[in-house]
Design an enzyme around this catalytic site. Structure first.
Site, PDB file in Angstrom:
ATOM      1  N   HIS A   1      42.813 -29.099  65.816  1.00 37.97           N
ATOM      2  CA  HIS A   1      43.806 -28.049  65.509  1.00 37.97           C
ATOM      3  C   HIS A   1      45.200 -28.453  65.998  1.00 37.97           C
ATOM      4  CE1 HIS A   1      40.268 -25.009  65.989  1.00 37.97           C
ATOM      5  NE2 HIS A   1      40.469 -25.226  64.699  1.00 37.97           N
TER       6      HIS A   1
ATOM      7  N   GLU B   1      49.838 -24.361  59.127  1.00 37.04           N
ATOM      8  CA  GLU B   1      49.540 -25.793  59.219  1.00 37.04           C
ATOM      9  C   GLU B   1      50.094 -26.562  58.028  1.00 37.04           C
ATOM     10  OE1 GLU B   1      45.556 -24.226  60.475  1.00 37.04           O
ATOM     11  OE2 GLU B   1      45.309 -26.276  61.163  1.00 37.04           O
TER      12      GLU B   1
HETATM   13  P1  ADP Z   1      40.217 -20.991  59.712  1.00 35.70           P
HETATM   14  O1  ADP Z   1      39.764 -21.511  61.030  1.00 35.70           O
HETATM   15  O2  ADP Z   1      39.164 -21.071  58.663  1.00 35.70           O
HETATM   16  O3  ADP Z   1      41.585 -21.475  59.291  1.00 35.70           O
HETATM   17  P2  ADP Z   1      41.473 -18.391  60.032  1.00 35.70           P
HETATM   18  O4  ADP Z   1      42.545 -18.768  60.969  1.00 35.70           O
HETATM   19  O5  ADP Z   1      41.840 -17.982  58.656  1.00 35.70           O
HETATM   20  O6  ADP Z   1      40.315 -19.464  59.984  1.00 35.70           O
HETATM   21  O7  ADP Z   1      40.641 -17.207  60.717  1.00 35.70           O
HETATM   22  C1  ADP Z   1      39.523 -16.647  60.083  1.00 35.70           C
HETATM   23  C2  ADP Z   1      38.914 -15.601  60.984  1.00 35.70           C
HETATM   24  O8  ADP Z   1      39.943 -14.676  61.380  1.00 35.70           O
HETATM   25  C3  ADP Z   1      37.881 -14.729  60.291  1.00 35.70           C
HETATM   26  O9  ADP Z   1      36.602 -15.287  60.372  1.00 35.70           O
HETATM   27  C4  ADP Z   1      37.965 -13.440  61.070  1.00 35.70           C
HETATM   28  O10 ADP Z   1      37.050 -13.491  62.144  1.00 35.70           O
HETATM   29  C5  ADP Z   1      39.359 -13.413  61.636  1.00 35.70           C
HETATM   30  N1  ADP Z   1      40.210 -12.355  61.066  1.00 35.70           N
HETATM   31  C6  ADP Z   1      40.924 -12.393  59.929  1.00 35.70           C
HETATM   32  N2  ADP Z   1      41.579 -11.215  59.752  1.00 35.70           N
HETATM   33  C7  ADP Z   1      41.278 -10.440  60.804  1.00 35.70           C
HETATM   34  C8  ADP Z   1      41.628  -9.120  61.229  1.00 35.70           C
HETATM   35  N3  ADP Z   1      42.438  -8.357  60.488  1.00 35.70           N
HETATM   36  N4  ADP Z   1      41.118  -8.659  62.386  1.00 35.70           N
HETATM   37  C9  ADP Z   1      40.303  -9.432  63.129  1.00 35.70           C
HETATM   38  N5  ADP Z   1      39.935 -10.674  62.801  1.00 35.70           N
HETATM   39  C10 ADP Z   1      40.404 -11.169  61.655  1.00 35.70           C
END
Ligand code: ADP
Length: 400
Positions: free
Chosen positions: A183, A385
């Site tokens: 990351h 990113e």
């Molecule tokens: P990635 O690691 O795939 O880039 P993201 O940064 O998009 O992931 O994060 C995805 C996760 O964020 C989801 O699995 C969920 O748990 C969390 N998430 C997304 N929106 C919300 C929200 N409104 N409230 C709480 N958690 C959220």
């Protein structure tokens, strides 16, 4: 300068087209389920403050076919945003593992490709798919410079006391076994934004990236000094489906006493653990809902998730010998009010206090959520990113 950013996964290609240095996004999209009968292409076009979405479902056999569909949309007479593909100056590729070989964003040459291939064993789930994206893009965007931006590069500034494992020396010198961290593009981007906000380039910052994968970094003077992921992405925080830190003995116990194969244990720790393993859900929204419905397991998992983050905060404050800001980012970090609240609870001793009202505000912008006058800023910084990849490509080419 037009920069096309690609994140190529095992069965998907995510992309975004930027005009730099303005950082204007012309279009973005995702090809999913590559290799299936019903692959899905979602393409978004941004024009005059409006967003148009095109979707199609059709068989897409491989990454090459997927990217050539995108190529046609980019220059399409009706919906295209470019006259010709030759207008694209750079294709910026997300590459997960750069090992010790890549501490910076790099123009892709045959030698660089060989090195990325040599790193396949260190990132068997990611580097081969990233590599495939490079090969396909070289064919389709043949006039553009191809550039690799590595997820591990930002962490290459860690000192040996942070990145080495206390195992026999030859495993490091012969096999490169050490902590690399991941990351990095996100940690770098949000740490940079935070330092800019603080108007303090030398700031001591802890960045907390909470997406499906979760990791933390300690950053000083724009450089990473420690991070929670290791050789692979399983170490550290509790994640959507990964365990984070566990005692290695668990693996031996499962293999030697319970008869699990190593592959099974790998799948358990990577895909069936974390919040999913504890609650049956890996999406934080489902877990919050379960807590509201009185699900005790979900509450315990939430407590474990935030407690682990607190422990790393303590460790990184010690590593940095001080702290200017804590930064929350990614899906959970940007959106989950309760996670931020629980992480910052009972941290007054360390200068971390949360303003409950500010924390409860929903926004897509960088915001400060600490109490007025607190010695440590608590910030929510939306990560980007793709933009960071475009920016690094732009800087690389501008410097040449
Ligand atoms: P990635 O690691 O795939 O880039 P993201 O940064 O998009 O992931 O994060 C995805 C996760 O964020 C989801 O699995 C969920 O748990 C969390 N998430 C997304 N929106 C919300 C929200 N409104 N409230 C709480 N958690 C959220």
């Amino acid at each position: 300068m037009y920069i096309f950013v690609i994140n190529s996964g095992s069965s998907s290609i995510k992309y975004q087209l930027f005009e730099m240095p303005e950082a204007r996004v012309l279009c973005s999209g995702l090809v999913e389920r590559i290799g299936h009968e019903n692959a899905v292409l979602t393409h978004k076009i941004y024009k005059g403050g409006k967003e148009d979405i095109l979707t199609s479902t059709e068989p897409i056999n491989d990454h090459g076919k997927g990217l050539s569909k995108v190529e046609k949309l980019l220059t399409d007479a009706q919906v295209g945003v470019l006259k010709s593909l030759d207008e694209i100056d750079v294709v910026g590729h997300r590459v997960v593992h750069g090992g010790e070989r890549f501490a910076a964003t790099t123009r892709i040459t045959d030698d660089v490709k060989k090195d990325i291939q040599q790193l396949f064993p260190l990132a068997p789930l990611h580097n081969p798919s990233n590599f495939l994206g490079i090969e396909v893009a070289e064919q389709i965007f043949s006039k553009a410079s191809q550039v690799a931006v590595f997820d591990t590069a930002f962490h290459q500034t860690m000192p040996p006391k942070a990145f080495r494992y206390a195992i026999p020396e030859e495993f490091y010198s012969n096999l490169g076994i050490r902590a690399y961290g991941f990351h990095g593009t996100s940690h770098k981007y949000v740490a940079g934004k935070a330092a800019e906000y603080l108007q303090k380039p030398e700031a001591k910052i802890i960045t907390i990236h909470l997406g499906n994968g979760c990791s933390m970094s300690a950053v000083e003077n724009g450089q990473c000094v420690d991070t929670s992921m290791g050789l692979g992405p399983m170490n550290g925080l509790i994640m959507g489906t990964r365990s984070g830190d566990i005692d290695q003995s668990v693996i031996f116990y499962l293999v030697n006493r319970e008869g699990y194969s190593l592959d099974e244990v790998n799948t358990i720790l990577n895909k069936k653990s974390g919040m999913l393993g504890l609650t049956g859900y890996n999406d934080m929204r489902d877990i919050t809902k379960a807590i509201d419905e009185g699900n005790a397991n979900a509450q315990m998992a939430y407590d474990m998730y935030t407690y682990r983050i607190k422990k790393y905060l303590g460790a990184y404050i010690a590593a940095l010998n001080g702290l200017d800001a804590v930064v929350f980012t990614a899906g959970v970090g940007e959106n989950d009010i309760k996670v931020r609240q629980m992480v910052c609870q009972n941290m007054e001793y360390l200068g971390i206090t949360l303003d409950e009202e500010k924390n409860a505000v929903r926004s897509k912008n960088l915001r400060e959520i600490n109490k007025e006058g607190a010695s440590v800023k608590v910030l929510v910084v939306p990560t980007n990113e793709e933009l960071e990849i475009a920016r690094q490509c732009y800087e690389l080419l501008a410097a040449e």
